[in-house]
Design a protein around this motif. Structure first.
Motif, PDB file in Angstrom:
ATOM      1  N   ASN A  86     -50.517 -62.967  44.555  1.00 14.48           N
ATOM      2  CA  ASN A  86     -50.267 -64.404  44.550  1.00 14.48           C
ATOM      3  C   ASN A  86     -50.810 -65.052  45.805  1.00 14.48           C
ATOM      4  O   ASN A  86     -50.968 -64.423  46.839  1.00 14.48           O
ATOM      5  N   GLU A  87     -51.059 -66.335  45.701  1.00 12.53           N
ATOM      6  CA  GLU A  87     -51.550 -67.114  46.825  1.00 12.53           C
ATOM      7  C   GLU A  87     -50.431 -67.310  47.846  1.00 12.53           C
ATOM      8  O   GLU A  87     -49.254 -67.401  47.495  1.00 12.53           O
ATOM      9  N   ALA A  88     -50.787 -67.430  49.121  1.00  7.81           N
ATOM     10  CA  ALA A  88     -49.810 -67.662  50.186  1.00  7.81           C
ATOM     11  C   ALA A  88     -49.113 -69.001  49.965  1.00  7.81           C
ATOM     12  O   ALA A  88     -49.686 -69.926  49.384  1.00  7.81           O
ATOM     13  N   ARG A  89     -47.887 -69.097  50.447  1.00  5.90           N
ATOM     14  CA  ARG A  89     -47.091 -70.326  50.319  1.00  5.90           C
ATOM     15  C   ARG A  89     -47.756 -71.506  51.008  1.00  5.90           C
ATOM     16  O   ARG A  89     -47.627 -72.641  50.588  1.00  5.90           O
ATOM     17  N   SER A  90     -48.435 -71.235  52.112  1.00  6.12           N
ATOM     18  CA  SER A  90     -49.076 -72.284  52.899  1.00  6.12           C
ATOM     19  C   SER A  90     -50.061 -71.641  53.854  1.00  6.12           C
ATOM     20  O   SER A  90     -50.091 -70.415  54.003  1.00  6.12           O
ATOM     21  N   ALA A  91     -50.842 -72.486  54.518  1.00  3.90           N
ATOM     22  CA  ALA A  91     -51.758 -71.966  55.539  1.00  3.90           C
ATOM     23  C   ALA A  91     -50.968 -71.329  56.666  1.00  3.90           C
ATOM     24  O   ALA A  91     -51.375 -70.306  57.223  1.00  3.90           O
TER      25      ALA A  91
ATOM     26  N   LYS B 135     -51.420 -67.520  57.907  1.00  2.00           N
ATOM     27  CA  LYS B 135     -51.786 -67.177  59.283  1.00  2.00           C
ATOM     28  C   LYS B 135     -50.766 -66.228  59.914  1.00  2.00           C
ATOM     29  O   LYS B 135     -51.139 -65.276  60.599  1.00  2.00           O
ATOM     30  N   ILE B 136     -49.491 -66.472  59.675  1.00  2.86           N
ATOM     31  CA  ILE B 136     -48.459 -65.568  60.189  1.00  2.86           C
ATOM     32  C   ILE B 136     -48.609 -64.198  59.545  1.00  2.86           C
ATOM     33  O   ILE B 136     -48.523 -63.166  60.211  1.00  2.86           O
ATOM     34  N   ALA B 137     -48.853 -64.177  58.248  1.00  2.00           N
ATOM     35  CA  ALA B 137     -49.042 -62.912  57.528  1.00  2.00           C
ATOM     36  C   ALA B 137     -50.181 -62.104  58.149  1.00  2.00           C
ATOM     37  O   ALA B 137     -50.032 -60.899  58.409  1.00  2.00           O
ATOM     38  N   ALA B 138     -51.294 -62.760  58.408  1.00  2.00           N
ATOM     39  CA  ALA B 138     -52.451 -62.073  58.982  1.00  2.00           C
ATOM     40  C   ALA B 138     -52.137 -61.537  60.372  1.00  2.00           C
ATOM     41  O   ALA B 138     -52.536 -60.422  60.725  1.00  2.00           O
ATOM     42  N   ARG B 139     -51.390 -62.307  61.157  1.00  2.00           N
ATOM     43  CA  ARG B 139     -51.051 -61.864  62.509  1.00  2.00           C
ATOM     44  C   ARG B 139     -50.131 -60.642  62.475  1.00  2.00           C
ATOM     45  O   ARG B 139     -50.316 -59.707  63.256  1.00  2.00           O
ATOM     46  N   VAL B 140     -49.161 -60.653  61.578  1.00  2.00           N
ATOM     47  CA  VAL B 140     -48.270 -59.493  61.452  1.00  2.00           C
ATOM     48  C   VAL B 140     -49.062 -58.276  60.984  1.00  2.00           C
ATOM     49  O   VAL B 140     -48.958 -57.192  61.570  1.00  2.00           O
TER      50      VAL B 140
ATOM     51  N   LEU C  93     -40.618 -57.433  54.560  1.00  2.00           N
ATOM     52  CA  LEU C  93     -41.842 -57.353  55.358  1.00  2.00           C
ATOM     53  C   LEU C  93     -43.071 -57.518  54.467  1.00  2.00           C
ATOM     54  O   LEU C  93     -44.015 -58.221  54.822  1.00  2.00           O
ATOM     55  N   ALA C  94     -43.059 -56.908  53.298  1.00  2.00           N
ATOM     56  CA  ALA C  94     -44.192 -57.022  52.370  1.00  2.00           C
ATOM     57  C   ALA C  94     -44.409 -58.476  51.959  1.00  2.00           C
ATOM     58  O   ALA C  94     -45.552 -58.946  51.879  1.00  2.00           O
ATOM     59  N   ARG C  95     -43.321 -59.202  51.705  1.00  2.00           N
ATOM     60  CA  ARG C  95     -43.449 -60.622  51.336  1.00  2.00           C
ATOM     61  C   ARG C  95     -44.029 -61.435  52.495  1.00  2.00           C
ATOM     62  O   ARG C  95     -44.862 -62.322  52.286  1.00  2.00           O
ATOM     63  N   ILE C  96     -43.602 -61.123  53.714  1.00  2.00           N
ATOM     64  CA  ILE C  96     -44.138 -61.834  54.882  1.00  2.00           C
ATOM     65  C   ILE C  96     -45.622 -61.534  55.031  1.00  2.00           C
ATOM     66  O   ILE C  96     -46.433 -62.440  55.225  1.00  2.00           O
ATOM     67  N   GLU C  97     -45.988 -60.262  54.924  1.00  2.00           N
ATOM     68  CA  GLU C  97     -47.392 -59.867  55.085  1.00  2.00           C
ATOM     69  C   GLU C  97     -48.294 -60.395  53.972  1.00  2.00           C
ATOM     70  O   GLU C  97     -49.507 -60.490  54.151  1.00  2.00           O
ATOM     71  N   SER C  98     -47.730 -60.742  52.851  1.00  2.00           N
ATOM     72  CA  SER C  98     -48.539 -61.295  51.761  1.00  2.00           C
ATOM     73  C   SER C  98     -48.593 -62.819  51.811  1.00  2.00           C
ATOM     74  O   SER C  98     -49.292 -63.443  51.017  1.00  2.00           O
TER      75      SER C  98
END
Length: 104
Positions: free
Chosen positions: A2-7, A11-16, A41-46
């Motif tokens: 799925n697409e990220a909730r927002s930019a 960006k946070i997902a990519a940093r983690v 954690l998986a939801r945050i990273e996605s």
């Protein structure tokens, strides 16, 4: 996926993810260190998760970075399209516009 909730979430997902990869930690190991569920954690990273400040502190501690690392450079433009915060200057402009409209 799925697409990220927002930019911002993206960006946070990519940093983690980048930090986790850089430290060669598995998702399970990072979740253990951060005292969180691996699915969270998986939801945050996605980019699907919406981490609280407390969650960001947990991740920052586990990854040995500051919380600021996750949010540095994020602005209102990174928020979901349905979230429209506005500044004090925007608020004052709106009030002036309403006052002018009521005088007509």
């Amino acid at each position: 996926m799925n697409e990220a909730r927002s930019a911002a979430a993206d960006k946070i997902a990519a940093r983690v993810r980048d930090l986790r990869y850089g430290t060669k930690l598995s998702r399970k190991k990072l979740a253990e260190r951060a005292d969180m569920d691996v699915s969270h954690l998986a939801r945050i990273e996605s980019g699907q998760g919406n981490p609280t400040v407390e969650t960001l502190i947990q991740l920052a501690t586990a990854l040995d970075v500051t919380v600021e690392h996750f949010v540095e450079g994020l602005t209102a433009a990174d928020l979901p399209s349905n979230v429209k915060p506005y500044s004090e200057a925007d608020f004052r402009r709106a009030l002036r516009g309403e006052a002018q409209a009521s005088q007509k």
